[in-house]
Design a protein around this motif. Sequence first.
Motif, short mmCIF file in Angstrom:
data_model
loop_
_atom_site.label_atom_id
_atom_site.label_comp_id
_atom_site.label_asym_id
_atom_site.label_seq_id
_atom_site.Cartn_x
_atom_site.Cartn_y
_atom_site.Cartn_z
N TYR A 284 0.82 -1.22 0.00
CA TYR A 284 0.00 0.00 0.00
C TYR A 284 0.85 1.26 0.00
CZ TYR A 284 -4.18 -2.78 0.40
OH TYR A 284 -5.18 -3.67 0.13
N LEU A 285 2.08 1.17 0.48
CA LEU A 285 2.97 2.32 0.39
C LEU A 285 3.24 2.65 -1.07
CD1 LEU A 285 4.84 4.41 1.71
CD2 LEU A 285 6.64 2.68 1.74
N LYS A 286 3.47 1.63 -1.90
CA LYS A 286 3.70 1.86 -3.33
C LYS A 286 2.44 2.42 -4.00
CE LYS A 286 5.57 2.04 -7.28
NZ LYS A 286 6.55 3.12 -7.55
N LEU A 287 1.27 1.91 -3.63
CA LEU A 287 0.03 2.46 -4.18
C LEU A 287 -0.12 3.92 -3.82
CD1 LEU A 287 -2.45 -0.49 -3.48
CD2 LEU A 287 -1.76 0.36 -5.73
N TYR A 288 0.20 4.26 -2.57
CA TYR A 288 0.12 5.66 -2.14
C TYR A 288 1.08 6.52 -2.94
CZ TYR A 288 0.88 9.82 0.67
OH TYR A 288 1.03 11.12 1.07
N GLN A 289 2.32 6.06 -3.08
CA GLN A 289 3.30 6.82 -3.84
C GLN A 289 2.88 7.01 -5.29
OE1 GLN A 289 6.66 4.26 -3.12
NE2 GLN A 289 7.29 5.34 -1.26
N ASN A 290 2.19 6.02 -5.82
CA ASN A 290 1.81 6.05 -7.22
C ASN A 290 0.62 6.97 -7.50
OD1 ASN A 290 2.54 4.58 -9.85
ND2 ASN A 290 0.33 4.30 -9.80
#
Length: 349
Positions: A284-290
């Motif tokens: 979810y960190l990557k989803l947030y960053q994206n």
Amino acid sequence: MQRIIFFSLMLVTLLSCNKTINFDDQELAHFVVVNSMIGTDKNFSASLTQSTSILTDGQTNPPLEGTMDLYEDGTLIRQFPSQRGGFSALDIQPKAGKNYRMVISANGQQVETETTIPTRTDVVSIDTISTKTQFNSKIINYKLKIKDTVGEDFYRLVIFQDALVKFPAEKGNNDTTRYFLYKIQNQILSDDPVFKSVYNNFGDEIIDYGPGNDYSIFPDTYFQGKEYTLQFKTYFYYSNPANPNLGGGGSGNSNPASGPQKIFDRTTIHIQHLSKDLYAYLKYLKLYQNYHSNPFSEPVAVYSNVKNGAGIFAGFNDEAKFIYEDTYIPYSIDTIKVEKDPSSGYQYN
């Protein structure tokens, strides 16, 4: 007339996409935030801060003062006195298979969080094939076979490269030969379906709907309790065809030995076994960053497993490692002074 109708319809469509999300900024601004990632190869530590308003851009969370009780498999193993900014214990090293729970009192609140340290990844074999390209780079193809355990498991692949580089003496620079250790995290490239399964781009879709799996995490959904061979590759770039271990400062240099030279490198492949909490956090960190800067996307919350607070407490096992070393120019570490890499801040140790 038709053009006016067309733009009117576009405006109505855009306005209909608006979505109002209510939130209490003051309530979110005083959360106790706990962050700790623990593994079998590191001593216990945890940071303790307070969340701030989303309107205070650019500010870091201020440190909090609090106490903490640490439990291992339900047994209290340490009571930390009041400390500001976090907790650490050089004599506590988390163990594989153990459950850890923190109970923290800070800012008039009590928060709890727990995680489990997974067992070591069972690696059956690893094979590599290296090839040089016409652009003077090296491609390393890997086949990594792991044996999955029964139950739900999560993994991460991380590759680091350490390079010791010699810079010949230069006039005006004390005529001293200098040595720098560079450490980089290599990008992992793969079409393996287990990497694609993390987001929405599993299979052979023409359009890739999900973000890239930059953290190289994957679940065992497609090979639970079985052996599976991962396939991936990395690239290594060189600056001079005349000196493939770095030096020369460019292909047009007639004397490649006059420039910087890589005298040693080490590649370390980590096959980490992640707790479900750490897998979810990275996903979810990557989803947030994206998506966080995209005004047309739904808000993405970063995963948290802290009850009555915020943050992440997650375990991982980093015991499965493979190391490849190459020495290009003989040297003795006792006779040279290795300096900090000026670009990345990594230091030899």
